[in-house]
Write a protein that holds these residues in place. Sequence first.
Motif, PDB file in Angstrom:
ATOM      1  N   GLN A  53      70.656  28.981  45.905  1.00 23.56           N
ATOM      2  CA  GLN A  53      69.515  29.841  45.551  1.00 23.56           C
ATOM      3  C   GLN A  53      69.640  30.363  44.116  1.00 23.56           C
ATOM      4  O   GLN A  53      68.660  30.430  43.373  1.00 23.56           O
ATOM      5  N   ALA A  54      70.876  30.725  43.729  1.00 21.70           N
ATOM      6  CA  ALA A  54      71.102  31.239  42.380  1.00 21.70           C
ATOM      7  C   ALA A  54      70.825  30.157  41.331  1.00 21.70           C
ATOM      8  O   ALA A  54      70.216  30.426  40.294  1.00 21.70           O
ATOM      9  N   SER A  55      71.257  28.942  41.608  1.00 19.39           N
ATOM     10  CA  SER A  55      71.013  27.832  40.693  1.00 19.39           C
ATOM     11  C   SER A  55      69.511  27.577  40.548  1.00 19.39           C
ATOM     12  O   SER A  55      69.000  27.403  39.429  1.00 19.39           O
ATOM     13  N   TYR A  56      68.816  27.564  41.669  1.00 20.54           N
ATOM     14  CA  TYR A  56      67.363  27.340  41.658  1.00 20.54           C
ATOM     15  C   TYR A  56      66.667  28.410  40.814  1.00 20.54           C
ATOM     16  O   TYR A  56      65.815  28.108  39.969  1.00 20.54           O
ATOM     17  N   ALA A  57      67.039  29.669  41.015  1.00 18.99           N
ATOM     18  CA  ALA A  57      66.401  30.771  40.287  1.00 18.99           C
ATOM     19  C   ALA A  57      66.695  30.683  38.797  1.00 18.99           C
ATOM     20  O   ALA A  57      65.812  30.894  37.955  1.00 18.99           O
ATOM     21  N   TYR A  58      67.942  30.370  38.465  1.00 15.76           N
ATOM     22  CA  TYR A  58      68.335  30.254  37.053  1.00 15.76           C
ATOM     23  C   TYR A  58      67.582  29.119  36.358  1.00 15.76           C
ATOM     24  O   TYR A  58      67.016  29.298  35.267  1.00 15.76           O
ATOM     25  N   LEU A  59      67.556  27.933  36.987  1.00 10.55           N
ATOM     26  CA  LEU A  59      66.887  26.787  36.368  1.00 10.55           C
ATOM     27  C   LEU A  59      65.380  27.030  36.250  1.00 10.55           C
ATOM     28  O   LEU A  59      64.740  26.569  35.296  1.00 10.55           O
ATOM     29  N   THR A  60      64.811  27.762  37.197  1.00  9.23           N
ATOM     30  CA  THR A  60      63.391  28.125  37.111  1.00  9.23           C
ATOM     31  C   THR A  60      63.142  29.010  35.901  1.00  9.23           C
ATOM     32  O   THR A  60      62.142  28.855  35.190  1.00  9.23           O
ATOM     33  N   ARG A  61      64.047  29.942  35.636  1.00  8.37           N
ATOM     34  CA  ARG A  61      63.929  30.807  34.451  1.00  8.37           C
ATOM     35  C   ARG A  61      64.028  29.986  33.166  1.00  8.37           C
ATOM     36  O   ARG A  61      63.298  30.229  32.206  1.00  8.37           O
ATOM     37  N   VAL A  62      64.952  29.040  33.143  1.00 12.05           N
ATOM     38  CA  VAL A  62      65.100  28.180  31.965  1.00 12.05           C
ATOM     39  C   VAL A  62      63.798  27.435  31.697  1.00 12.05           C
ATOM     40  O   VAL A  62      63.319  27.367  30.557  1.00 12.05           O
ATOM     41  N   ASN A  63      63.204  26.869  32.734  1.00 11.23           N
ATOM     42  CA  ASN A  63      61.944  26.145  32.571  1.00 11.23           C
ATOM     43  C   ASN A  63      60.836  27.058  32.054  1.00 11.23           C
ATOM     44  O   ASN A  63      60.022  26.656  31.214  1.00 11.23           O
ATOM     45  N   VAL A  65      61.157  29.768  30.182  1.00  7.37           N
ATOM     46  CA  VAL A  65      61.407  30.116  28.777  1.00  7.37           C
ATOM     47  C   VAL A  65      61.095  28.946  27.858  1.00  7.37           C
ATOM     48  O   VAL A  65      60.564  29.124  26.759  1.00  7.37           O
ATOM     49  N   THR A  66      61.422  27.728  28.296  1.00  4.25           N
ATOM     50  CA  THR A  66      61.207  26.547  27.454  1.00  4.25           C
ATOM     51  C   THR A  66      59.804  25.967  27.576  1.00  4.25           C
ATOM     52  O   THR A  66      59.451  25.040  26.849  1.00  4.25           O
ATOM     53  N   GLY A  67      59.000  26.506  28.506  1.00  4.27           N
ATOM     54  CA  GLY A  67      57.650  25.990  28.692  1.00  4.27           C
ATOM     55  C   GLY A  67      57.599  24.696  29.478  1.00  4.27           C
ATOM     56  O   GLY A  67      56.594  23.981  29.465  1.00  4.27           O
ATOM     57  N   ASN A  68      58.674  24.394  30.189  1.00  3.25           N
ATOM     58  CA  ASN A  68      58.736  23.183  31.011  1.00  3.25           C
ATOM     59  C   ASN A  68      58.041  23.464  32.343  1.00  3.25           C
ATOM     60  O   ASN A  68      58.478  24.313  33.116  1.00  3.25           O
ATOM     61  N   SER A  69      56.979  22.737  32.627  1.00  2.30           N
ATOM     62  CA  SER A  69      56.200  22.993  33.844  1.00  2.30           C
ATOM     63  C   SER A  69      56.754  22.274  35.073  1.00  2.30           C
ATOM     64  O   SER A  69      56.223  22.417  36.179  1.00  2.30           O
ATOM     65  N   THR A  70      57.837  21.502  34.895  1.00  5.11           N
ATOM     66  CA  THR A  70      58.435  20.784  36.027  1.00  5.11           C
ATOM     67  C   THR A  70      58.998  21.764  37.046  1.00  5.11           C
ATOM     68  O   THR A  70      59.729  22.689  36.692  1.00  5.11           O
ATOM     69  N   LYS A  71      58.655  21.556  38.302  1.00  7.16           N
ATOM     70  CA  LYS A  71      59.185  22.411  39.367  1.00  7.16           C
ATOM     71  C   LYS A  71      60.631  22.028  39.661  1.00  7.16           C
ATOM     72  O   LYS A  71      60.971  20.854  39.726  1.00  7.16           O
ATOM     73  N   VAL A  72      61.481  23.015  39.794  1.00  4.69           N
ATOM     74  CA  VAL A  72      62.893  22.756  40.103  1.00  4.69           C
ATOM     75  C   VAL A  72      63.014  22.221  41.522  1.00  4.69           C
ATOM     76  O   VAL A  72      62.508  22.826  42.471  1.00  4.69           O
ATOM     77  N   ARG A  73      63.668  21.077  41.666  1.00 13.16           N
ATOM     78  CA  ARG A  73      63.854  20.419  42.960  1.00 13.16           C
ATOM     79  C   ARG A  73      65.334  20.426  43.343  1.00 13.16           C
ATOM     80  O   ARG A  73      66.193  20.811  42.551  1.00 13.16           O
ATOM     81  N   TRP A  74      65.612  19.922  44.544  1.00 14.09           N
ATOM     82  CA  TRP A  74      66.986  19.919  45.047  1.00 14.09           C
ATOM     83  C   TRP A  74      67.907  19.110  44.148  1.00 14.09           C
ATOM     84  O   TRP A  74      69.077  19.462  43.964  1.00 14.09           O
ATOM     85  N   TYR A  75      67.377  18.011  43.552  1.00 13.38           N
ATOM     86  CA  TYR A  75      68.248  17.161  42.731  1.00 13.38           C
ATOM     87  C   TYR A  75      68.608  17.832  41.406  1.00 13.38           C
ATOM     88  O   TYR A  75      69.639  17.513  40.807  1.00 13.38           O
ATOM     89  N   HIS A  76      67.767  18.772  40.943  1.00  9.11           N
ATOM     90  CA  HIS A  76      68.138  19.535  39.756  1.00  9.11           C
ATOM     91  C   HIS A  76      69.309  20.475  40.074  1.00  9.11           C
ATOM     92  O   HIS A  76      70.233  20.628  39.278  1.00  9.11           O
ATOM     93  N   ASP A 219      67.807  41.570  27.408  1.00  7.43           N
ATOM     94  CA  ASP A 219      66.923  40.467  27.790  1.00  7.43           C
ATOM     95  C   ASP A 219      67.686  39.156  27.772  1.00  7.43           C
ATOM     96  O   ASP A 219      68.356  38.815  26.792  1.00  7.43           O
ATOM     97  N   PHE A 220      67.595  38.426  28.886  1.00  2.00           N
ATOM     98  CA  PHE A 220      68.267  37.137  29.004  1.00  2.00           C
ATOM     99  C   PHE A 220      67.391  36.221  29.838  1.00  2.00           C
ATOM    100  O   PHE A 220      67.122  36.506  31.004  1.00  2.00           O
ATOM    101  N   LEU A 221      66.888  35.180  29.209  1.00  2.00           N
ATOM    102  CA  LEU A 221      65.981  34.237  29.870  1.00  2.00           C
ATOM    103  C   LEU A 221      64.782  34.943  30.492  1.00  2.00           C
ATOM    104  O   LEU A 221      64.382  34.677  31.622  1.00  2.00           O
ATOM    105  N   GLY A 222      64.228  35.888  29.728  1.00  2.00           N
ATOM    106  CA  GLY A 222      62.956  36.478  30.110  1.00  2.00           C
ATOM    107  C   GLY A 222      63.004  37.741  30.927  1.00  2.00           C
ATOM    108  O   GLY A 222      61.951  38.289  31.264  1.00  2.00           O
ATOM    109  N   GLU A 223      64.206  38.216  31.272  1.00  2.00           N
ATOM    110  CA  GLU A 223      64.290  39.434  32.090  1.00  2.00           C
ATOM    111  C   GLU A 223      65.600  40.164  31.793  1.00  2.00           C
ATOM    112  O   GLU A 223      66.623  39.516  31.529  1.00  2.00           O
ATOM    113  N   PRO A 224      65.593  41.499  31.824  1.00  2.00           N
ATOM    114  CA  PRO A 224      66.830  42.239  31.569  1.00  2.00           C
ATOM    115  C   PRO A 224      67.921  41.894  32.583  1.00  2.00           C
ATOM    116  O   PRO A 224      67.673  41.846  33.790  1.00  2.00           O
TER     117      PRO A 224
END
Length: 329
Positions: A53-63, A65-76, A219-224
């Motif tokens: 869950q933590a990995s999913y949330a972190y990678l979603t934040r990265v996307n 911030v970078t403007g990547n519209s790809t949804k984070v999936r299990w393989y990510h 602030d780190f990846l869009g949130e304190p």
Amino acid sequence: MKDKHWSATKERGSTFGIQLLVWLYRIFGQWLLRIVLIPVIAYFTLTGNKARQASYAYLTRVNAVTGNSTKVRWYHVYKHFYQFGTSAVDKIRAWLNDVTMQDVTFHNPEIFEQLRQDTPSKGAIFIGSHLGNLELCRAIGEHDSSIKINALVFTKHALKFQAALEKFNPDAQLNLIQVDSLGAETAIELKEKVDKGEIVIIVGDRTSVTQYGRVNYADFLGEPAPFSQGPFILANVLDCPTYLLFCLKQSGRYHIYLEHFANSLKLARTERAQQLQSIIERYAGRLEHYCLKAPYQWFNFYNFWQKDDKQHISRTATNKNEKNSSDDS
């Protein structure tokens, strides 16, 4: 329901598991070991609920911030876990002297050269993170006899890893200092080391193991997110040059980034709070910069943005059913 503090998560794995990895590496080499890791990492991905869950949330934040519209999936998420596994292989390679200087790119080499000239008379503090492979930086540093390195660790996991490696390579030694908190006694010991021209390494992206609220939010990846005051107050006490240290694996090579952060982080009494906030914000900004360079190499598998107070987190160790994979060194 309260989040679990990172230090309350029991380690998955054992000293035997680390020794087995080293044995497999020495017999079969890194490529077969990386293949062996595929089902092992799949198991940890499937069973590590909190970490997943933590990995999913972190990678979603990265996307975001970078403007990547790809949804984070299990393989990510699996890729994130797999990078963590392969970083262990890289640590083993480094401590068994299988990583040479030809495998490494030093960015800002003039900073390294200046450091070598300065350390005989005055040491420094390096503030790192759980991004990339800090172990590799420390191993390479051990190959340079002109620099003595002391690393602060906040769990016994790093000591286990070191003990396992020393069974295979007795020369793979590093002065690891295991601490629960940064008290006066530790500060005095480290001050003596710095005054002798030695280096002290500490990570800046983990909050205190024992105390609530010793943080500043930046602030780190869009949130304190809460960042421990400890490393920066330690730099204030040591009153020596401070550097930021990152090691990322890019295109099969190890890239070491050493940035001069300040000649001194001595805090003025009248503006202490404001200065500390500004320093931590600068650190968070640089950490974010490098995270975006190699997002799958940030190994904090817990809710990094959890508020550091008794209302929101528990520092009580988890039970066996709540185990989670994390690198707690």
